[in-house]
Scaffold this motif. Structure first.
Motif, PDB file in Angstrom:
ATOM      1  N   GLY A  29       0.815  -1.216   0.000  1.00 45.52           N
ATOM      2  CA  GLY A  29       0.000   0.000   0.000  1.00 45.52           C
ATOM      3  C   GLY A  29       0.844   1.260   0.000  1.00 45.52           C
ATOM      4  N   THR A  30       1.942   1.220   0.713  1.00 42.99           N
ATOM      5  CA  THR A  30       2.864   2.360   0.736  1.00 42.99           C
ATOM      6  C   THR A  30       3.506   2.533  -0.633  1.00 42.99           C
ATOM      7  OG1 THR A  30       3.268   2.090   3.090  1.00 42.99           O
ATOM      8  CG2 THR A  30       4.949   3.274   1.821  1.00 42.99           C
ATOM      9  N   PHE A  31       3.917   1.437  -1.252  1.00 38.58           N
ATOM     10  CA  PHE A  31       4.505   1.531  -2.584  1.00 38.58           C
ATOM     11  C   PHE A  31       3.472   1.975  -3.613  1.00 38.58           C
ATOM     12  CE2 PHE A  31       7.859  -0.841  -0.545  1.00 38.58           C
ATOM     13  CZ  PHE A  31       8.998  -0.285  -1.121  1.00 38.58           C
ATOM     14  N   GLY A  32       2.230   1.541  -3.446  1.00 34.72           N
ATOM     15  CA  GLY A  32       1.163   1.997  -4.327  1.00 34.72           C
ATOM     16  C   GLY A  32       0.916   3.488  -4.188  1.00 34.72           C
ATOM     17  N   THR A  33       0.976   3.980  -2.959  1.00 32.60           N
ATOM     18  CA  THR A  33       0.821   5.418  -2.728  1.00 32.60           C
ATOM     19  C   THR A  33       1.957   6.182  -3.393  1.00 32.60           C
ATOM     20  OG1 THR A  33      -0.298   4.937  -0.636  1.00 32.60           O
ATOM     21  CG2 THR A  33       0.515   7.187  -0.939  1.00 32.60           C
ATOM     22  N   LEU A  34       3.169   5.676  -3.282  1.00 32.95           N
ATOM     23  CA  LEU A  34       4.311   6.320  -3.949  1.00 32.95           C
ATOM     24  C   LEU A  34       4.160   6.289  -5.469  1.00 32.95           C
ATOM     25  CD1 LEU A  34       7.239   4.995  -1.735  1.00 32.95           C
ATOM     26  CD2 LEU A  34       6.354   7.348  -1.835  1.00 32.95           C
ATOM     27  N   ILE A  81      -3.439  -5.218  -4.632  1.00 35.62           N
ATOM     28  CA  ILE A  81      -4.289  -4.294  -5.393  1.00 35.62           C
ATOM     29  C   ILE A  81      -4.148  -2.923  -4.749  1.00 35.62           C
ATOM     30  CG2 ILE A  81      -6.649  -3.717  -6.069  1.00 35.62           C
ATOM     31  CD1 ILE A  81      -7.257  -6.734  -6.018  1.00 35.62           C
ATOM     32  N   VAL A  82      -3.508  -1.999  -5.459  1.00 37.54           N
ATOM     33  CA  VAL A  82      -3.187  -0.688  -4.874  1.00 37.54           C
ATOM     34  C   VAL A  82      -3.779   0.484  -5.653  1.00 37.54           C
ATOM     35  CG1 VAL A  82      -1.090  -1.511  -3.725  1.00 37.54           C
ATOM     36  CG2 VAL A  82      -0.945  -0.592  -6.059  1.00 37.54           C
ATOM     37  N   PHE A  83      -4.634   0.207  -6.632  1.00 34.10           N
ATOM     38  CA  PHE A  83      -5.248   1.320  -7.361  1.00 34.10           C
ATOM     39  C   PHE A  83      -6.066   2.184  -6.416  1.00 34.10           C
ATOM     40  CE2 PHE A  83      -7.938   3.491 -10.462  1.00 34.10           C
ATOM     41  CZ  PHE A  83      -6.998   3.833 -11.420  1.00 34.10           C
ATOM     42  N   ASP A  84      -6.617   1.573  -5.368  1.00 30.05           N
ATOM     43  CA  ASP A  84      -7.373   2.331  -4.367  1.00 30.05           C
ATOM     44  C   ASP A  84      -6.483   3.322  -3.637  1.00 30.05           C
ATOM     45  OD1 ASP A  84      -6.188  -0.066  -3.405  1.00 30.05           O
ATOM     46  OD2 ASP A  84      -7.559  -0.201  -1.718  1.00 30.05           O
ATOM     47  N   GLU A  85      -5.231   2.943  -3.356  1.00 36.15           N
ATOM     48  CA  GLU A  85      -4.290   3.879  -2.728  1.00 36.15           C
ATOM     49  C   GLU A  85      -3.930   5.015  -3.680  1.00 36.15           C
ATOM     50  OE1 GLU A  85      -4.006   0.651   0.172  1.00 36.15           O
ATOM     51  OE2 GLU A  85      -3.961   0.576  -2.009  1.00 36.15           O
ATOM     52  N   ILE A  86      -3.790   4.691  -4.946  1.00 43.60           N
ATOM     53  CA  ILE A  86      -3.453   5.714  -5.946  1.00 43.60           C
ATOM     54  C   ILE A  86      -4.546   6.776  -5.986  1.00 43.60           C
ATOM     55  CG2 ILE A  86      -3.155   6.113  -8.427  1.00 43.60           C
ATOM     56  CD1 ILE A  86      -1.675   3.369  -8.499  1.00 43.60           C
ATOM     57  N   VAL A  87      -5.787   6.342  -6.059  1.00 41.43           N
ATOM     58  CA  VAL A  87      -6.910   7.286  -6.096  1.00 41.43           C
ATOM     59  C   VAL A  87      -7.030   8.027  -4.762  1.00 41.43           C
ATOM     60  CG1 VAL A  87      -9.431   7.486  -6.290  1.00 41.43           C
ATOM     61  CG2 VAL A  87      -8.151   6.029  -7.884  1.00 41.43           C
ATOM     62  N   GLY A  88      -6.888   7.313  -3.654  1.00 41.92           N
ATOM     63  CA  GLY A  88      -6.979   7.966  -2.341  1.00 41.92           C
ATOM     64  C   GLY A  88      -5.931   9.053  -2.156  1.00 41.92           C
ATOM     65  N   VAL A 108       1.870  11.194   4.860  1.00 46.11           N
ATOM     66  CA  VAL A 108       1.739  10.734   6.249  1.00 46.11           C
ATOM     67  C   VAL A 108       0.272  10.672   6.661  1.00 46.11           C
ATOM     68  CG1 VAL A 108       2.229  11.346   8.655  1.00 46.11           C
ATOM     69  CG2 VAL A 108       4.051  11.470   6.938  1.00 46.11           C
ATOM     70  N   LEU A 109      -0.492  11.723   6.364  1.00 44.88           N
ATOM     71  CA  LEU A 109      -1.913  11.736   6.736  1.00 44.88           C
ATOM     72  C   LEU A 109      -2.669  10.586   6.081  1.00 44.88           C
ATOM     73  CD1 LEU A 109      -2.767  15.542   6.518  1.00 44.88           C
ATOM     74  CD2 LEU A 109      -2.773  14.128   8.582  1.00 44.88           C
ATOM     75  N   PHE A 110      -2.487  10.433   4.773  1.00 45.59           N
ATOM     76  CA  PHE A 110      -3.225   9.394   4.063  1.00 45.59           C
ATOM     77  C   PHE A 110      -2.838   7.997   4.541  1.00 45.59           C
ATOM     78  CE2 PHE A 110      -3.568   6.353   0.523  1.00 45.59           C
ATOM     79  CZ  PHE A 110      -4.947   6.300   0.449  1.00 45.59           C
ATOM     80  N   ARG A 111      -1.544   7.734   4.662  1.00 41.57           N
ATOM     81  CA  ARG A 111      -1.114   6.394   5.077  1.00 41.57           C
ATOM     82  C   ARG A 111      -1.605   6.075   6.496  1.00 41.57           C
ATOM     83  NH1 ARG A 111      -1.583   3.090   2.434  1.00 41.57           N
ATOM     84  NH2 ARG A 111      -0.239   1.663   3.561  1.00 41.57           N
ATOM     85  N   LEU A 112      -1.527   7.053   7.409  1.00 42.36           N
ATOM     86  CA  LEU A 112      -2.024   6.808   8.779  1.00 42.36           C
ATOM     87  C   LEU A 112      -3.512   6.483   8.782  1.00 42.36           C
ATOM     88  CD1 LEU A 112      -0.172   9.456  10.972  1.00 42.36           C
ATOM     89  CD2 LEU A 112       0.013   6.958  11.120  1.00 42.36           C
ATOM     90  N   LEU A 113      -4.286   7.273   8.056  1.00 44.23           N
ATOM     91  CA  LEU A 113      -5.728   7.018   8.008  1.00 44.23           C
ATOM     92  C   LEU A 113      -6.030   5.687   7.333  1.00 44.23           C
ATOM     93  CD1 LEU A 113      -7.016  10.592   7.153  1.00 44.23           C
ATOM     94  CD2 LEU A 113      -7.381   9.343   9.287  1.00 44.23           C
ATOM     95  N   ASP A 114      -5.295   5.363   6.286  1.00 44.08           N
ATOM     96  CA  ASP A 114      -5.531   4.116   5.566  1.00 44.08           C
ATOM     97  C   ASP A 114      -5.147   2.899   6.416  1.00 44.08           C
ATOM     98  OD1 ASP A 114      -6.252   2.487   3.377  1.00 44.08           O
ATOM     99  OD2 ASP A 114      -4.205   2.472   2.630  1.00 44.08           O
ATOM    100  N   ILE A 115      -4.093   3.009   7.178  1.00 48.23           N
ATOM    101  CA  ILE A 115      -3.640   1.895   8.015  1.00 48.23           C
ATOM    102  C   ILE A 115      -4.499   1.747   9.277  1.00 48.23           C
ATOM    103  CG2 ILE A 115      -1.729   1.090   9.473  1.00 48.23           C
ATOM    104  CD1 ILE A 115       0.147   2.396   7.297  1.00 48.23           C
ATOM    105  N   LEU A 116      -4.749   2.864   9.973  1.00 51.77           N
ATOM    106  CA  LEU A 116      -5.488   2.812  11.237  1.00 51.77           C
ATOM    107  C   LEU A 116      -6.991   2.632  11.052  1.00 51.77           C
ATOM    108  CD1 LEU A 116      -3.573   5.605  13.198  1.00 51.77           C
ATOM    109  CD2 LEU A 116      -3.255   3.115  13.347  1.00 51.77           C
ATOM    110  N   LYS A 117      -7.505   3.119   9.940  1.00 52.53           N
ATOM    111  CA  LYS A 117      -8.923   3.014   9.594  1.00 52.53           C
ATOM    112  C   LYS A 117      -9.861   3.458  10.730  1.00 52.53           C
ATOM    113  CE  LYS A 117      -8.371  -0.529   6.064  1.00 52.53           C
ATOM    114  NZ  LYS A 117      -7.883   0.414   5.096  1.00 52.53           N
TER     115      LYS A 117
END
Length: 158
Positions: A29-34, A81-88, A108-117
């Motif tokens: 997910g982190t690599f997808g965000t990158l 499947i990381v297309f969701d991270e790309i769009v997020g 940082v904000l997006f990854r924290l929210l995505d991980i902690l949910k």
């Protein structure tokens, strides 16, 4: 090494995997965000209105991609499947100047929210299924991260 179940000759799989970034052995997910950085940079070059239209189109495409790929591999919301991270992440940086400070804070904000949910992200993650379910928790995480980012960035502009 265990073979992955993805069909990389299918364009839907290639896009859903973030051009292969989702196949990273750790933190896909982190690599997808990158992997979203080039898209986010391109969106920053156009008006916020057209960037928003492009993001909505990408989100709709993502629902389709995630549905097809999940069905093809027989697993819903596979970590690769990381297309969701790309769009997020694109949502997170909507209408914010593209610079190192904003990108790092957005990441940082997006990854924290995505991980902690936290709520309401967790609700979407648990209650929606299929392609919409895969996409929606990251869309909501992106919206919340965008609101937080704007609450920091906008007052600095006044």
């Amino acid at each position: 090494m265990k073979a992955h179940p993805f069909l990389l000759h299918k364009w839907q799989h290639w896009l859903a995997l973030g051009f292969g970034s989702g196949l990273a052995p750790k933190a896909p997910g982190t690599f997808g965000t990158l992997a979203a950085l080039p898209l986010v940079w391109l969106l920053a070059l156009i008006s916020p209105l057209w960037a928003g239209v492009a993001i909505v189109a990408a989100a709709l495409l993502g629902v389709y991609l995630c549905e097809v790929v999940s069905r093809d591999i027989g697993a819903e919301d596979h970590g690769a499947i990381v297309f969701d991270e790309i769009v997020g992440f694109a949502i997170t940086l909507w209408a914010v100047p593209f610079n190192l400070q904003n990108v790092l804070l957005a990441f940082v904000l997006f990854r924290l929210l995505d991980i902690l949910k936290p709520w309401p992200i967790r609700w979407f993650d648990r209650n929606l299924h299929g392609g919409l379910g895969v996409m929606m928790d990251d869309i909501v995480a992106g919206v919340l991260a965008c609101l937080l980012l704007h609450s920091v960035w906008l007052p600095l502009q006044l």
